[in-house]
Design a protein around this motif. Structure first.
Motif, PDB file in Angstrom:
ATOM      1  N   THR A 188       0.839  -1.194   0.000  1.00 33.97           N
ATOM      2  CA  THR A 188       0.000   0.000   0.000  1.00 33.97           C
ATOM      3  C   THR A 188       0.874   1.244   0.000  1.00 33.97           C
ATOM      4  O   THR A 188       2.090   1.172   0.181  1.00 33.97           O
ATOM      5  CB  THR A 188      -0.949  -0.005   1.222  1.00 33.97           C
ATOM      6  OG1 THR A 188      -1.939   1.012   1.057  1.00 33.97           O
ATOM      7  CG2 THR A 188      -0.206   0.218   2.525  1.00 33.97           C
ATOM      8  N   GLN A 189       0.230   2.382  -0.169  1.00 37.56           N
ATOM      9  CA  GLN A 189       0.942   3.643  -0.102  1.00 37.56           C
ATOM     10  C   GLN A 189       1.208   3.975   1.366  1.00 37.56           C
ATOM     11  O   GLN A 189       0.356   3.774   2.229  1.00 37.56           O
ATOM     12  CB  GLN A 189       0.112   4.753  -0.759  1.00 37.56           C
ATOM     13  CG  GLN A 189       0.899   6.018  -1.002  1.00 37.56           C
ATOM     14  CD  GLN A 189       0.099   7.046  -1.790  1.00 37.56           C
ATOM     15  OE1 GLN A 189      -1.110   7.139  -1.652  1.00 37.56           O
ATOM     16  NE2 GLN A 189       0.780   7.820  -2.610  1.00 37.56           N
ATOM     17  N   ALA A 190       2.407   4.447   1.641  1.00 34.09           N
ATOM     18  CA  ALA A 190       2.784   4.805   3.009  1.00 34.09           C
ATOM     19  C   ALA A 190       3.560   6.110   2.959  1.00 34.09           C
ATOM     20  O   ALA A 190       3.894   6.617   1.882  1.00 34.09           O
ATOM     21  CB  ALA A 190       3.628   3.698   3.633  1.00 34.09           C
ATOM     22  N   SER A 191       3.836   6.642   4.141  1.00 31.35           N
ATOM     23  CA  SER A 191       4.638   7.852   4.221  1.00 31.35           C
ATOM     24  C   SER A 191       5.806   7.616   5.157  1.00 31.35           C
ATOM     25  O   SER A 191       5.661   7.014   6.219  1.00 31.35           O
ATOM     26  CB  SER A 191       3.796   9.015   4.740  1.00 31.35           C
ATOM     27  OG  SER A 191       4.609  10.184   4.817  1.00 31.35           O
ATOM     28  N   PHE A 192       6.967   8.091   4.741  1.00 31.70           N
ATOM     29  CA  PHE A 192       8.155   8.036   5.581  1.00 31.70           C
ATOM     30  C   PHE A 192       8.858   9.384   5.475  1.00 31.70           C
ATOM     31  O   PHE A 192       9.138   9.857   4.374  1.00 31.70           O
ATOM     32  CB  PHE A 192       9.089   6.907   5.139  1.00 31.70           C
ATOM     33  CG  PHE A 192      10.376   6.865   5.926  1.00 31.70           C
ATOM     34  CD1 PHE A 192      10.371   6.447   7.241  1.00 31.70           C
ATOM     35  CD2 PHE A 192      11.562   7.272   5.353  1.00 31.70           C
ATOM     36  CE1 PHE A 192      11.545   6.425   7.981  1.00 31.70           C
ATOM     37  CE2 PHE A 192      12.743   7.251   6.080  1.00 31.70           C
ATOM     38  CZ  PHE A 192      12.732   6.829   7.390  1.00 31.70           C
ATOM     39  N   ALA A 193       9.091  10.015   6.622  1.00 31.43           N
ATOM     40  CA  ALA A 193       9.780  11.310   6.656  1.00 31.43           C
ATOM     41  C   ALA A 193       9.081  12.348   5.774  1.00 31.43           C
ATOM     42  O   ALA A 193       9.717  13.171   5.137  1.00 31.43           O
ATOM     43  CB  ALA A 193      11.239  11.155   6.255  1.00 31.43           C
ATOM     44  N   GLY A 194       7.751  12.268   5.724  1.00 34.65           N
ATOM     45  CA  GLY A 194       6.976  13.260   5.002  1.00 34.65           C
ATOM     46  C   GLY A 194       6.828  13.017   3.518  1.00 34.65           C
ATOM     47  O   GLY A 194       6.263  13.834   2.805  1.00 34.65           O
ATOM     48  N   LYS A 195       7.322  11.874   3.043  1.00 38.58           N
ATOM     49  CA  LYS A 195       7.240  11.572   1.612  1.00 38.58           C
ATOM     50  C   LYS A 195       6.499  10.262   1.383  1.00 38.58           C
ATOM     51  O   LYS A 195       6.702   9.286   2.095  1.00 38.58           O
ATOM     52  CB  LYS A 195       8.637  11.478   1.016  1.00 38.58           C
ATOM     53  CG  LYS A 195       9.404  12.793   1.076  1.00 38.58           C
ATOM     54  CD  LYS A 195      10.635  12.709   0.218  1.00 38.58           C
ATOM     55  CE  LYS A 195      11.540  13.903   0.284  1.00 38.58           C
ATOM     56  NZ  LYS A 195      11.085  15.149   0.578  1.00 38.58           N
ATOM     57  N   PRO A 249       8.353  15.918  14.263  1.00 34.47           N
ATOM     58  CA  PRO A 249       9.354  15.495  15.254  1.00 34.47           C
ATOM     59  C   PRO A 249       8.759  15.115  16.605  1.00 34.47           C
ATOM     60  O   PRO A 249       9.406  14.432  17.400  1.00 34.47           O
ATOM     61  CB  PRO A 249      10.278  16.716  15.375  1.00 34.47           C
ATOM     62  CG  PRO A 249       9.484  17.865  14.854  1.00 34.47           C
ATOM     63  CD  PRO A 249       8.521  17.311  13.848  1.00 34.47           C
ATOM     64  N   GLU A 250       7.517  15.510  16.843  1.00 35.89           N
ATOM     65  CA  GLU A 250       6.867  15.151  18.102  1.00 35.89           C
ATOM     66  C   GLU A 250       6.209  13.776  18.061  1.00 35.89           C
ATOM     67  O   GLU A 250       5.815  13.245  19.093  1.00 35.89           O
ATOM     68  CB  GLU A 250       5.791  16.201  18.448  1.00 35.89           C
ATOM     69  CG  GLU A 250       6.351  17.566  18.772  1.00 35.89           C
ATOM     70  CD  GLU A 250       7.261  17.539  19.990  1.00 35.89           C
ATOM     71  OE1 GLU A 250       6.877  16.961  21.022  1.00 35.89           O
ATOM     72  OE2 GLU A 250       8.376  18.090  19.905  1.00 35.89           O
ATOM     73  N   PHE A 251       6.080  13.201  16.887  1.00 40.23           N
ATOM     74  CA  PHE A 251       5.358  11.930  16.760  1.00 40.23           C
ATOM     75  C   PHE A 251       6.224  10.874  16.074  1.00 40.23           C
ATOM     76  O   PHE A 251       7.113  10.323  16.695  1.00 40.23           O
ATOM     77  CB  PHE A 251       3.999  12.162  16.089  1.00 40.23           C
ATOM     78  CG  PHE A 251       3.218  13.239  16.788  1.00 40.23           C
ATOM     79  CD1 PHE A 251       2.895  13.112  18.130  1.00 40.23           C
ATOM     80  CD2 PHE A 251       2.857  14.407  16.137  1.00 40.23           C
ATOM     81  CE1 PHE A 251       2.214  14.114  18.808  1.00 40.23           C
ATOM     82  CE2 PHE A 251       2.175  15.417  16.801  1.00 40.23           C
ATOM     83  CZ  PHE A 251       1.848  15.271  18.137  1.00 40.23           C
ATOM     84  N   CYS A 252       6.014  10.572  14.809  1.00 46.38           N
ATOM     85  CA  CYS A 252       6.810   9.531  14.134  1.00 46.38           C
ATOM     86  C   CYS A 252       8.265   9.952  13.954  1.00 46.38           C
ATOM     87  O   CYS A 252       9.148   9.096  13.873  1.00 46.38           O
ATOM     88  CB  CYS A 252       6.206   9.180  12.783  1.00 46.38           C
ATOM     89  SG  CYS A 252       4.527   8.548  12.873  1.00 46.38           S
ATOM     90  N   ALA A 253       8.498  11.242  13.888  1.00 47.25           N
ATOM     91  CA  ALA A 253       9.849  11.811  13.846  1.00 47.25           C
ATOM     92  C   ALA A 253      10.727  11.213  12.746  1.00 47.25           C
ATOM     93  O   ALA A 253      11.936  11.053  12.916  1.00 47.25           O
ATOM     94  CB  ALA A 253      10.528  11.648  15.211  1.00 47.25           C
ATOM     95  N   SER A 254      10.118  10.862  11.620  1.00 45.45           N
ATOM     96  CA  SER A 254      10.847  10.321  10.464  1.00 45.45           C
ATOM     97  C   SER A 254      11.642   9.058  10.803  1.00 45.45           C
ATOM     98  O   SER A 254      12.696   8.799  10.213  1.00 45.45           O
ATOM     99  CB  SER A 254      11.791  11.388   9.883  1.00 45.45           C
ATOM    100  OG  SER A 254      11.054  12.513   9.472  1.00 45.45           O
ATOM    101  N   ARG A 255      11.122   8.256  11.742  1.00 45.17           N
ATOM    102  CA  ARG A 255      11.835   7.039  12.144  1.00 45.17           C
ATOM    103  C   ARG A 255      11.299   5.781  11.474  1.00 45.17           C
ATOM    104  O   ARG A 255      12.032   4.829  11.262  1.00 45.17           O
ATOM    105  CB  ARG A 255      11.749   6.841  13.675  1.00 45.17           C
ATOM    106  CG  ARG A 255      12.284   7.957  14.542  1.00 45.17           C
ATOM    107  CD  ARG A 255      13.739   8.343  14.311  1.00 45.17           C
ATOM    108  NE  ARG A 255      14.745   7.299  14.340  1.00 45.17           N
ATOM    109  CZ  ARG A 255      15.425   6.909  15.401  1.00 45.17           C
ATOM    110  NH1 ARG A 255      15.199   7.446  16.575  1.00 45.17           N
ATOM    111  NH2 ARG A 255      16.337   5.975  15.302  1.00 45.17           N
ATOM    112  N   PHE A 256      10.016   5.736  11.159  1.00 48.01           N
ATOM    113  CA  PHE A 256       9.391   4.534  10.576  1.00 48.01           C
ATOM    114  C   PHE A 256       8.226   4.960   9.697  1.00 48.01           C
ATOM    115  O   PHE A 256       7.680   6.052   9.859  1.00 48.01           O
ATOM    116  CB  PHE A 256       8.913   3.575  11.687  1.00 48.01           C
ATOM    117  CG  PHE A 256       7.937   4.195  12.646  1.00 48.01           C
ATOM    118  CD1 PHE A 256       6.569   4.148  12.400  1.00 48.01           C
ATOM    119  CD2 PHE A 256       8.378   4.841  13.788  1.00 48.01           C
ATOM    120  CE1 PHE A 256       5.666   4.729  13.268  1.00 48.01           C
ATOM    121  CE2 PHE A 256       7.475   5.432  14.664  1.00 48.01           C
ATOM    122  CZ  PHE A 256       6.124   5.370  14.405  1.00 48.01           C
ATOM    123  N   PRO A 257       7.820   4.102   8.747  1.00 44.02           N
ATOM    124  CA  PRO A 257       6.704   4.462   7.862  1.00 44.02           C
ATOM    125  C   PRO A 257       5.338   4.250   8.517  1.00 44.02           C
ATOM    126  O   PRO A 257       5.181   3.410   9.405  1.00 44.02           O
ATOM    127  CB  PRO A 257       6.882   3.505   6.674  1.00 44.02           C
ATOM    128  CG  PRO A 257       7.585   2.324   7.242  1.00 44.02           C
ATOM    129  CD  PRO A 257       8.451   2.838   8.356  1.00 44.02           C
TER     130      PRO A 257
END
Length: 195
Positions: free
Chosen positions: A35-42, A109-117
């Motif tokens: 499926t479509q996901a987002s990682f680091a805002g992309k 940066p307060e939540f997923c913080a670009s760590r995982f999709p």
């Protein structure tokens, strides 16, 4: 007209008699999804099958991005991400949110913080395949930013999946931070027993 009515009645009875998806059981293969996901805002394409080639995966379902408990859970996963990686595991969150909402959530940066999709399941196909129910009565609620959520919600549920695609643990009914702590515990236990 009678033939049409009979056909409609027959189709309705067939649809109603179709079995509902059941939650995967321990030791069973889980439904794979892409499926479509987002990682680091992309936005990107996420494949559970591909992720499992790298090691165990923590698939966690949550009600909505920027929800109260969901934000706590995402932050806890981000903060303990390195501990998951140390076991060879990866993490993916799944919700009914659209990709635009997830792009903001994944990079915050307060939540997923670009760590995982975080994966988008707007039509609920993945949710249903995992035997979870959608609660439409929550549609229209406000998130922690005061924005209206335009979809229903699902209960917080986490599936710990070994690299062979089989379920090793399911976590339901836990507070957000406890869900993350128990997920890490399950992954560490798996690694300890695999040597």
């Amino acid at each position: 007209m009678k033939i049409y009515a009979s056909l409609v009645a027959l189709l309705t009875s067939l649809i109603l008699s179709l079995p509902a998806f059941a939650e995967p059981k321990l030791g069973e293969a889980v439904p794979l999804f892409t499926t479509q996901a987002s990682f680091a805002g992309k936005a990107l394409e996420y494949s559970l099958k591909d992720a499992l080639h790298k090691g165990p995966v923590v698939v966690y379902f949550y009600p909505t991005a920027f929800g109260g408990g969901c934000s706590i859970q995402a932050r806890a996963f981000a903060q303990s991400y390195d501990q998951f990686v140390a076991t060879g595991a990866t993490i993916v969150g799944v919700s009914l949110d659209d990709i635009g909402r997830l792009n903001k959530f994944s990079a915050d940066p307060e939540f997923c913080a670009s760590r995982f999709p975080v994966a988008s399941d707007p039509d609920g196909k993945i949710v249903t395949a995992y035997g979870l129910k959608i609660n439409e009565s929550t549609r229209g609620r406000k998130d922690i930013r005061g924005e209206t959520v335009d979809h229903g919600s699902i209960d917080r549920s986490t599936f710990i999946i070994d690299s062979d695609g089989k379920l090793i643990a399911t976590l339901d009914g836990l507070k957000p931070a406890d869900n993350v702590a128990k997920s890490l515990e399950a992954i560490q236990h798996l690694r300890a027993h695999k040597g």
